[in-house]
Scaffold this motif. Sequence first.
Motif, PDB file in Angstrom:
ATOM      1  N   GLU A 136       4.641  14.113  -1.564  1.00 48.18           N
ATOM      2  CA  GLU A 136       4.709  13.577  -0.192  1.00 48.18           C
ATOM      3  C   GLU A 136       3.647  12.500   0.062  1.00 48.18           C
ATOM      4  O   GLU A 136       2.478  12.683  -0.248  1.00 48.18           O
ATOM      5  CB  GLU A 136       4.493  14.728   0.792  1.00 48.18           C
ATOM      6  CG  GLU A 136       4.380  14.261   2.224  1.00 48.18           C
ATOM      7  CD  GLU A 136       4.014  15.383   3.189  1.00 48.18           C
ATOM      8  OE1 GLU A 136       4.116  16.569   2.819  1.00 48.18           O
ATOM      9  OE2 GLU A 136       3.626  15.057   4.329  1.00 48.18           O
ATOM     10  N   ILE A 137       4.122  11.415   0.672  1.00 47.62           N
ATOM     11  CA  ILE A 137       3.176  10.377   1.093  1.00 47.62           C
ATOM     12  C   ILE A 137       3.228  10.214   2.615  1.00 47.62           C
ATOM     13  O   ILE A 137       2.244   9.884   3.256  1.00 47.62           O
ATOM     14  CB  ILE A 137       3.469   9.045   0.353  1.00 47.62           C
ATOM     15  CG1 ILE A 137       2.386   8.012   0.600  1.00 47.62           C
ATOM     16  CG2 ILE A 137       4.802   8.459   0.723  1.00 47.62           C
ATOM     17  CD1 ILE A 137       2.461   6.850  -0.344  1.00 47.62           C
TER      18      ILE A 137
ATOM     19  N   SER B 133       4.070   9.993  10.222  1.00 46.35           N
ATOM     20  CA  SER B 133       2.689  10.344   9.889  1.00 46.35           C
ATOM     21  C   SER B 133       2.422  10.092   8.414  1.00 46.35           C
ATOM     22  O   SER B 133       3.001  10.741   7.540  1.00 46.35           O
ATOM     23  CB  SER B 133       2.455  11.828  10.211  1.00 46.35           C
ATOM     24  OG  SER B 133       1.184  12.217   9.772  1.00 46.35           O
ATOM     25  N   ILE B 134       1.555   9.127   8.158  1.00 47.64           N
ATOM     26  CA  ILE B 134       1.280   8.762   6.761  1.00 47.64           C
ATOM     27  C   ILE B 134      -0.204   8.903   6.467  1.00 47.64           C
ATOM     28  O   ILE B 134      -1.041   8.585   7.314  1.00 47.64           O
ATOM     29  CB  ILE B 134       1.790   7.328   6.466  1.00 47.64           C
ATOM     30  CG1 ILE B 134       1.357   6.874   5.064  1.00 47.64           C
ATOM     31  CG2 ILE B 134       1.336   6.312   7.479  1.00 47.64           C
ATOM     32  CD1 ILE B 134       2.034   5.589   4.624  1.00 47.64           C
TER      33      ILE B 134
ATOM     34  N   MET C  50      -7.522  15.785   0.250  1.00 45.53           N
ATOM     35  CA  MET C  50      -8.949  15.722   0.547  1.00 45.53           C
ATOM     36  C   MET C  50      -9.291  16.624   1.735  1.00 45.53           C
ATOM     37  O   MET C  50      -8.409  17.053   2.468  1.00 45.53           O
ATOM     38  CB  MET C  50      -9.340  14.280   0.921  1.00 45.53           C
ATOM     39  CG  MET C  50      -9.021  13.270  -0.147  1.00 45.53           C
ATOM     40  SD  MET C  50      -8.825  11.650   0.577  1.00 45.53           S
ATOM     41  CE  MET C  50     -10.502  11.074   0.594  1.00 45.53           C
TER      42      MET C  50
ATOM     43  N   GLN D  52      -5.450   9.413   8.659  1.00 46.43           N
ATOM     44  CA  GLN D  52      -4.009   9.381   8.932  1.00 46.43           C
ATOM     45  C   GLN D  52      -3.661   8.144   9.753  1.00 46.43           C
ATOM     46  O   GLN D  52      -4.487   7.634  10.511  1.00 46.43           O
ATOM     47  CB  GLN D  52      -3.587  10.614   9.745  1.00 46.43           C
ATOM     48  CG  GLN D  52      -3.609  11.909   8.955  1.00 46.43           C
ATOM     49  CD  GLN D  52      -3.060  13.063   9.765  1.00 46.43           C
ATOM     50  OE1 GLN D  52      -3.392  13.218  10.943  1.00 46.43           O
ATOM     51  NE2 GLN D  52      -2.239  13.891   9.148  1.00 46.43           N
TER      52      GLN D  52
ATOM     53  N   ARG E 182       9.859  16.283  16.651  1.00 46.78           N
ATOM     54  CA  ARG E 182       9.018  17.404  17.108  1.00 46.78           C
ATOM     55  C   ARG E 182       9.461  17.980  18.446  1.00 46.78           C
ATOM     56  O   ARG E 182       8.701  18.701  19.086  1.00 46.78           O
ATOM     57  CB  ARG E 182       7.562  16.957  17.243  1.00 46.78           C
ATOM     58  CG  ARG E 182       6.864  16.754  15.929  1.00 46.78           C
ATOM     59  CD  ARG E 182       5.435  16.280  16.118  1.00 46.78           C
ATOM     60  NE  ARG E 182       4.507  17.360  16.448  1.00 46.78           N
ATOM     61  CZ  ARG E 182       3.359  17.580  15.811  1.00 46.78           C
ATOM     62  NH1 ARG E 182       2.981  16.818  14.827  1.00 46.78           N
ATOM     63  NH2 ARG E 182       2.555  18.560  16.168  1.00 46.78           N
TER      64      ARG E 182
ATOM     65  N   GLU F 223      -0.731   7.569  12.353  1.00 47.29           N
ATOM     66  CA  GLU F 223       0.362   8.314  12.986  1.00 47.29           C
ATOM     67  C   GLU F 223       0.912   7.559  14.191  1.00 47.29           C
ATOM     68  O   GLU F 223       0.174   6.849  14.881  1.00 47.29           O
ATOM     69  CB  GLU F 223      -0.118   9.688  13.444  1.00 47.29           C
ATOM     70  CG  GLU F 223      -0.544  10.574  12.289  1.00 47.29           C
ATOM     71  CD  GLU F 223      -0.571  12.055  12.662  1.00 47.29           C
ATOM     72  OE1 GLU F 223       0.218  12.829  12.094  1.00 47.29           O
ATOM     73  OE2 GLU F 223      -1.384  12.434  13.521  1.00 47.29           O
TER      74      GLU F 223
ATOM     75  N   HIS G  69       9.026  13.358  11.474  1.00 48.79           N
ATOM     76  CA  HIS G  69       9.393  14.639  12.084  1.00 48.79           C
ATOM     77  C   HIS G  69       9.955  14.429  13.479  1.00 48.79           C
ATOM     78  O   HIS G  69       9.444  13.604  14.226  1.00 48.79           O
ATOM     79  CB  HIS G  69       8.149  15.549  12.220  1.00 48.79           C
ATOM     80  CG  HIS G  69       7.313  15.620  10.980  1.00 48.79           C
ATOM     81  ND1 HIS G  69       5.979  15.283  10.948  1.00 48.79           N
ATOM     82  CD2 HIS G  69       7.630  15.970   9.712  1.00 48.79           C
ATOM     83  CE1 HIS G  69       5.507  15.432   9.724  1.00 48.79           C
ATOM     84  NE2 HIS G  69       6.480  15.843   8.953  1.00 48.79           N
TER      85      HIS G  69
HETATM   86  N1  GAP Z   1       0.894  15.146  12.551  1.00 44.71           N
HETATM   87  C1  GAP Z   1       1.692  15.600  11.454  1.00 44.71           C
HETATM   88  C2  GAP Z   1       0.931  15.890  10.247  1.00 44.71           C
HETATM   89  O1  GAP Z   1      -0.289  15.891  10.235  1.00 44.71           O
HETATM   90  P1  GAP Z   1       1.237  16.477   7.716  1.00 44.71           P
HETATM   91  O2  GAP Z   1       2.488  16.452   6.890  1.00 44.71           O
HETATM   92  O3  GAP Z   1       0.421  17.691   7.685  1.00 44.71           O
HETATM   93  O4  GAP Z   1       1.721  16.130   9.185  1.00 44.71           O
HETATM   94  C3  GAP Z   1       0.803  13.939   7.386  1.00 44.71           C
HETATM   95  O5  GAP Z   1       0.325  15.249   7.312  1.00 44.71           O
HETATM   96  C4  GAP Z   1       0.323  13.111   6.213  1.00 44.71           C
HETATM   97  O6  GAP Z   1      -1.101  13.190   6.104  1.00 44.71           O
HETATM   98  C5  GAP Z   1       0.846  13.589   4.858  1.00 44.71           C
HETATM   99  O7  GAP Z   1       2.116  13.059   4.572  1.00 44.71           O
HETATM  100  C6  GAP Z   1      -0.220  13.079   3.909  1.00 44.71           C
HETATM  101  O8  GAP Z   1       0.051  11.733   3.539  1.00 44.71           O
HETATM  102  C7  GAP Z   1      -1.480  13.115   4.744  1.00 44.71           C
HETATM  103  N2  GAP Z   1      -2.299  14.302   4.396  1.00 44.71           N
HETATM  104  C8  GAP Z   1      -2.138  15.559   4.837  1.00 44.71           C
HETATM  105  N3  GAP Z   1      -3.082  16.364   4.323  1.00 44.71           N
HETATM  106  C9  GAP Z   1      -3.869  15.592   3.541  1.00 44.71           C
HETATM  107  C10 GAP Z   1      -5.030  15.825   2.743  1.00 44.71           C
HETATM  108  N4  GAP Z   1      -5.589  17.024   2.677  1.00 44.71           N
HETATM  109  N5  GAP Z   1      -5.573  14.790   2.060  1.00 44.71           N
HETATM  110  C11 GAP Z   1      -5.028  13.556   2.135  1.00 44.71           C
HETATM  111  N6  GAP Z   1      -3.946  13.267   2.881  1.00 44.71           N
HETATM  112  C12 GAP Z   1      -3.369  14.261   3.576  1.00 44.71           C
END
Ligand code: GAP
Length: 512
Positions: free
Chosen positions: A331-332, A373-374, A261, A266, A338, A268, A336
């Motif tokens: 990925e869910i 981060s979920i 989206m 998030q 960092r 985190e 990391h």
């Molecule tokens: N702070 C680390 C970070 O943001 P990321 O892997 O880019 O890492 C973490 O994002 C989580 O955010 C992802 O595993 C996913 O569940 C969710 N996420 C990332 N982009 C998204 C998007 N455009 N729409 C919905 N969920 C998203």
Amino acid sequence: MTQEDLFKKIVSHCKEYGFIFQSSELYDGLSAVYDYGQNGVELKNNIKEYWWKAMVQLNEEVVGLDSAIFMHPTIWKASGHVDAFNDPLIDNKDSKKRYRADVLIEDHIEKFNDKINKEVEKARKRFGDAFNEEQFRSTNQRVLDYQAKMDAVKARFVKALEDNDLDGIRQIIIDEGIVCPISGTKNWTEVRQFNLMFDTKLGSVAEGANTIYLRPETAQGIFVNYLNVQKTGRMKIPFGIAQIGKAFRNEIVARQFIFRMREFEQMEMQYFVKPGTELEWFEKWREKRLKWHKALGMGDNKYRWHKHDKLAHYANAAYDIEFDFPFGFKEIEGIHSRTNFDLSQHQQFSGKKIQYFDNEANEAYTPYVVETSIGLDRMFLSIISSAYCEEQVGDETRVVLRIPAPLAPVKVAVLPLVKKDGLPELAEKIMNRLKLNLNCQYEEKDSIGKRYRRQDAIGTPFCITVDHQSAEDGTVTLRHRDTMEQERVSIDDIERIVTEKCDIKNLLRQLM
Ligand code: GAP
């Protein structure tokens, strides 16, 4: 039913039953932005509660935060997002469709895996009980050939990403004969980088107005508050800061409903540790987070680990938890390690010292960080898609959402059998008692069968039916969603029975 059909059904079910609506639908919608309806918001809040309690309440050394979405623009310079939060994009000249070049290649690589799995399944059927999968995978020539091809593409891809070699990425697409799914042609443009941050102006849009960004991750709000929380909370390392909040990314290829989206949420947590101990904590958090997912009981086979082949420049280890969505494993959640990159960058850009004084070791250092981060929306999608179930009951199909009871939007529906003879009054009395503790719904329209189906479709674990016997002996019928079994229980026992099953403690207990 194919997985594609299943996914379409889930999407329309979400709309029909008030879980998710397209944003601005009245005005023909806004792409990749969604609103959560009356049932969706309840489920979302319950997921948040489960995460928050698991992270903050069960871990004494983890505290919460709610930082603002708008932040000083230099924060995004320091974090690297202004310069490097890009996606490599490619256009197909015939369909005029735009794709993420890395996703095209990743999907192509995944196809080799699918081919290997098909060979394995064919052999399993052929050999029956005598089948040795490990041996087959390591000796079958076709499997070995697919594996070798996959490894070669992967190695080229990782190198091109590491070197930021956009021509190299394009060349892989050409050499592998990857075609546009719409036009079916290989008529590709060059690959370009595209920054994903939305920007806006602070104050009046006049001279000197500052460009600020809508945060693309919640994490930076935690990093820049590290000192505030550590000092005011007198936190000792290791400790964590957890936050739930909105994030925004100008995703070019937004697809798969709420999976990707432009505005999302998030959950985190940044865990600050002594340098040198980060990989140990990384492993601990990996284990804890997978346990959190599995406690929902959606099936252990629904999850797998994905190790990052290419690490971000600030990370020294990274894994994703992938979930088996109807469109495959994706990925869910990311876990990391960092390093001290973010805190060091903020120290440098702000000119303020960001350190921790370790009394025991009598030394000061910049803590290292392990992050979990979920995506809340992805978590929502994982629950809805594994809960959705169609089953044959007599000569009709029942659609039931087998949502884990503690997360269900409505815990109990109170249904008077008929709209007369004092049954609605008694039902309302019961409802008023229960609603202090549980999210309940009162329904008196339509036949009892239809009302049961409507509650099944939103995942309500219990229905209670108030009938003529209720007025006489103080009992009601309690119907269980999953088994459809009905039992006669005393009105005085309902709250205890429903609470026992729907209590979030049932999930949390499994994490101890
Ligand atoms: N702070 C680390 C970070 O943001 P990321 O892997 O880019 O890492 C973490 O994002 C989580 O955010 C992802 O595993 C996913 O569940 C969710 N996420 C990332 N982009 C998204 C998007 N455009 N729409 C919905 N969920 C998203």
